[in-house]
Design a protein around this motif. Structure first.
Motif, PDB file in Angstrom:
ATOM      1  N   GLY A  27     -68.931  70.972  42.218  1.00  0.00           N
ATOM      2  CA  GLY A  27     -67.582  71.458  42.499  1.00  0.00           C
ATOM      3  C   GLY A  27     -66.639  70.327  42.860  1.00  0.00           C
ATOM      4  N   GLN A  30     -65.429  68.420  40.011  1.00  0.00           N
ATOM      5  CA  GLN A  30     -64.450  69.183  39.235  1.00  0.00           C
ATOM      6  C   GLN A  30     -63.163  69.437  40.018  1.00  0.00           C
ATOM      7  N   GLU A  32     -63.010  70.875  43.010  1.00  0.00           N
ATOM      8  CA  GLU A  32     -63.105  72.184  43.658  1.00  0.00           C
ATOM      9  C   GLU A  32     -63.964  72.066  44.914  1.00  0.00           C
ATOM     10  N   ARG A  34     -66.128  74.003  47.252  1.00  0.00           N
ATOM     11  CA  ARG A  34     -66.804  75.296  47.230  1.00  0.00           C
ATOM     12  C   ARG A  34     -67.365  75.647  48.610  1.00  0.00           C
ATOM     13  N   ARG A 667     -64.005  81.758  40.026  1.00  0.00           N
ATOM     14  CA  ARG A 667     -64.369  80.460  40.570  1.00  0.00           C
ATOM     15  C   ARG A 667     -65.247  80.733  41.784  1.00  0.00           C
ATOM     16  N   GLU A 726     -59.317  85.370  47.473  1.00  0.00           N
ATOM     17  CA  GLU A 726     -59.726  83.990  47.775  1.00  0.00           C
ATOM     18  C   GLU A 726     -60.470  83.934  49.096  1.00  0.00           C
TER      19      GLU A 726
END
Length: 761
Positions: A27, A30, A32, A34, A667, A726
């Motif tokens: 993650g 990328q 991200e 997580r 995601r 989210e």
């Protein structure tokens, strides 16, 4: 092994550390972060946090099992370096003396056993730095508080709280025992600990919030708290490395089943006769006040014995103790204290004190002779030997097998005893002034290091990474599972009726077991494949109990129970993996195959009929007062199959609603849905409901409701709705605020101190 490209594989490191850290690292690569893990138990917070322990950020340089192994293994020399620094500061000793203490600390059985428990190794590696920095700051200026604050914060960020707590206790006791200004030192140490706690607030507040609704949050039963205590008889492993099996291959040849149901939490406690003799010298001729240290050591020993030392009374009386498991972790303070006394003993020997060398002769001759004389016990006391062999080794061992194991134990004891007698000989030569005290001490350090290496070198087994990855056949199956969607349930291989029968015939059964777990994508091996699973065993006890099957049912029976199939549907399971044929009208076999990785087993793959989708617009909505009522409603099979949802904390109900999902974007920490509904209803995500999930509809805040007692739902109005859900980890924002305020305060104090110093000059 690491430089050859191999990787550690045993125990928690493969089942938890690799999958979770690689998921977080992928993650980060990328862009991200997580915080949520949707791949096990219908979704749980990711542990440890993706950004917490700073050193873990280096994993992005080598995002593979081998890279993680290498970085973790480097904590062993890090721990040795920290202990070297501590010893040099505490005893003002020579480098050789400090090296001896560092070897006892970093090559001892307890420390090396932490490697496959990852967070404990990270915490233990930083503990000597923490103790040293607190000692250094205690008698200095207030500016010195900054260093222990940051080092202790790094230690706390590992999440190895029990280890760091023991290091802090040891630091406080040693500091106060040696402080010139007792009150000032105490205040500085307390200030450093408070600052460190504040600096690491984003980690510990997040981790604390992760336990919500789990068995851990409710407090463990006493028997769980005291599980994996150190059996009193196991303390002999401190001087006999092969007491419970050959340490060089303990994972395949363990004969301590009479005292531990599977494995002790820490596979070895070995320190060796030489280290013990040096610690005895250190205790009698201590360069530090020994009584507080000895008191801590015996306290740790008493706690680590746990269920056999009366600790249960305290656990039952103090509810806070129910949040921690495995009293064997308290052996860390014993290990640390012995290493400190060892360094103290070496420093005394290096000074040439005759009485210290005489004490070394007496202790090493006594202990060495006793260990070597064990070779004669089978010949001199045959009845006792047979009685011991019958009671000590597992009942399924034959008499010849027991005697063979006993011979292995005795041989190992004799080697340790022989090395102790060599130390005795070195001490005699020093006493007779044929060798200088420094050179004699150096020889003792070499012998102690050699003893630790020969006893603990194979404690953490290694294999090429391919051994714990799925076969080509399973990779093709994973692709098919991913294309069809839904979750996978694996009948736990280790709880299969035939697992132990087959394992008994396999020589390296440990590696075979981990191949089996990988090939069956048993959680958390499924995470590298990005295949979501449900209802597996909760080994960490951090998941709500309704999202994990009991041990009795997770292994599966050939005739599957209706209630287990119902649980699978509720959890969104579409595929089942099993090592044995399963029978149930709603389970359809897709294929079966066998590979060398799981031989002699055959792997059976099934599809569950009438599976429930992971995302859907509810056709029926029922209001429920609480989770229990919602689960009761959801257990109605017809209600579930008609896309019905029981929702808590809602006042509206709906029937015969029409709707569809126009698009889904997933995601790790978020789901975006474009939803059409012809009347008011809810869109449901068959993923775990937890604090931290927030929703918006068409850009406006909306409540995340709990559906069916476990999943997430958001109420939508007629028409097209853009729903975004989210995850924001509870406690993270508060933790970051506390950390930033603390950093600002420390920076202000540092600048003020620097300005005042300049004015004085």
């Amino acid at each position: 092994g690491l430089f050859a490209g191999d990787t550690f594989y045993f125990r928690d490191i493969s089942r938890a550390f690799y999958p979770q850290r690689l998921y977080a690292v992928r993650g980060l690569l990328q862009g991200e972060i997580r915080h949520w893990n949707p791949l096990v138990h219908e979704g749980i917070p990711l542990f440890p946090p993706p950004i917490g322990y700073p050193i873990d950020m280096l994993q992005m340089l080598m995002p593979s099992e081998h890279g993680l192994s290498l970085l973790l293994a480097l904590h062993v020399p890090l721990g040795a370096l920290g202990f070297y620094v501590l010893t040099r500061h505490l005893f003002r000793s020579s480098p050789t003396t400090a090296i001896g203490g560092a070897l006892a600390y970093a090559l001892g059985g307890f420390f090396l056993s932490c490697l496959n428990l990852y967070v404990h190794l990270q915490a233990a590696a930083w503990s000597p730095f923490i103790v040293w920095s607190l000692l250094w700051a205690a008698d200095g200026s207030w500016r010195r508080v900054l260093l222990p604050s940051f080092l202790t914060a790094i230690g706390l960020s590992t999440s190895g709280v029990e280890i760091i707590a023991q290091a802090l206790l040891l630091a406080i006791v040693v500091t106060l025992a040696h402080a010139r200004d007792w009150l000032g030192s105490a205040v500085r140490v307390i200030a450093a600990v408070i600052a460190a706690t504040a600096l690491s607030a984003p980690v510990w507040l997040t981790v604390f919030a992760q336990t919500e609704g789990s068995d851990r949050a409710a407090g463990f039963p006493t028997e769980i708290v005291l599980s994996k205590s150190v059996y009193p008889l196991s303390l002999f492993q401190i001087i006999i490395a092969d007491w419970h099996g050959p340490v060089s291959d303990l994972v395949n040849h363990f004969w301590g089943e009479n005292y531990f149901p599977d494995f002790p939490y820490f596979m070895s406690l070995y320190l060796g006769a030489i280290v013990l003799c040096l610690s005895i010298v250190g205790a009698f001729f201590a360069g530090l006040k020994r009584w507080p240290l000895l008191a801590l050591m015996f306290l740790g020993l008493w706690i680590s014995i746990g269920r056999w030392s009366g600790v249960a009374l305290f656990v039952e009386s103090l509810p806070i103790l129910r949040f921690f498991r495995f009293p064997s972790k308290a052996f860390f303070i014993v290990h640390f204290s012995v290493a400190l006394l060892t360094a103290s003993g070496l420093a005394t020997l290096a000074s040439g004190k005759r009485k210290a060398w005489v004490m070394l002769i007496a202790s090493s001759a006594t202990l060495g002779t006793l260990l070597i004389w064990t070779r004669l016990v089978p010949h001199l006391a045959r009845r006792f030997t047979l009685w011991f062999a019958r009671g000590f080794f597992p009942p399924h061992y034959s008499i010849p097998a027991r005697m063979e194991c006993l011979d292995r134990m005795i041989s190992d004891a004799a080697v340790g005893g022989a090395l102790a007698l060599v130390v005795c000989l070195v001490a005699v030569i020093v006493i007779r002034k044929r060798l200088s005290a420094h050179h004699g001490m150096t020889a003792v350090v070499v012998l102690a290091g050699a003893d630790l290496l020969r006893a603990c070198a194979g404690l953490n087994p290694m294999v090429p990474s391919e051994n714990i990855r799925p076969s080509p056949e399973m990779k093709r199956t994973i692709e098919a599972f991913r294309a069809e969607g839904g979750r996978v349930f694996t009948c736990d291989p280790e709880l299969s009726p035939s697992y132990f029968r087959v394992r008994a015939a396999i020589s390296r059964h440990s590696l075979w077991t981990f191949r089996l777990l990988s090939e069956t994508i048993t959680p958390s091996f499924n995470m590298n494949a990005d295949i979501p699973t449900a209802l597996s065993r909760d080994l960490t006890m951090m998941s709500p109990s309704e999202r994990a099957l009991s041990v009795e049912r997770v292994g599966c029976n050939a005739d599957m129970e209706d209630d287990v199939v119902e649980e699978m549907r509720t959890a969104g399971v579409r595929h089942i993996v099993s090592l044995m044929p399963l029978r149930h009208p709603d389970i359809l076999q897709v294929s079966a195959y066998s590979t060398g990785k799981i031989a002699p087993f055959t792997l059976y793959l099934y599809r569950l009929s009438r599976p429930l989708p992971l995302y859907f617009v509810a056709r029926r909505v029922r209001a429920a007062r609480d989770s229990a009522e919602a689960r009761a409603i959801a257990h109605n099979d017809r209600f579930l199959l008609s896309d019905g949802v029981a929702v808590e904390n809602t006042t509206f109900e709906s029937a015969n609603a029409g709707g569809s999902l126009l698009s889904v974007t997933e995601r790790a920490d978020s789901v975006s849905l474009r939803v059409f509904a012809d009347k008011r209803t809810v869109v449901c995500v068959r993923d775990a409901h937890a604090s931290g999930w927030q929703a918006t509809i068409n850009g406006r805040p909306a409540a995340v409701l709990r559906a069916n007692g476990r999943h997430r739902a958001v109420a939508v109005e007629p028409g097209v709705n853009h729903v975004s859900i989210e995850y924001h980890p509870p406690g993270l924002r508060l933790g970051l605020l506390i950390m930033l305020v603390t950093l600002a305060g420390l920076a202000t104090a540092l600048l003020a101190g620097t300005t005042e110093r300049r004015h004085r000059h």
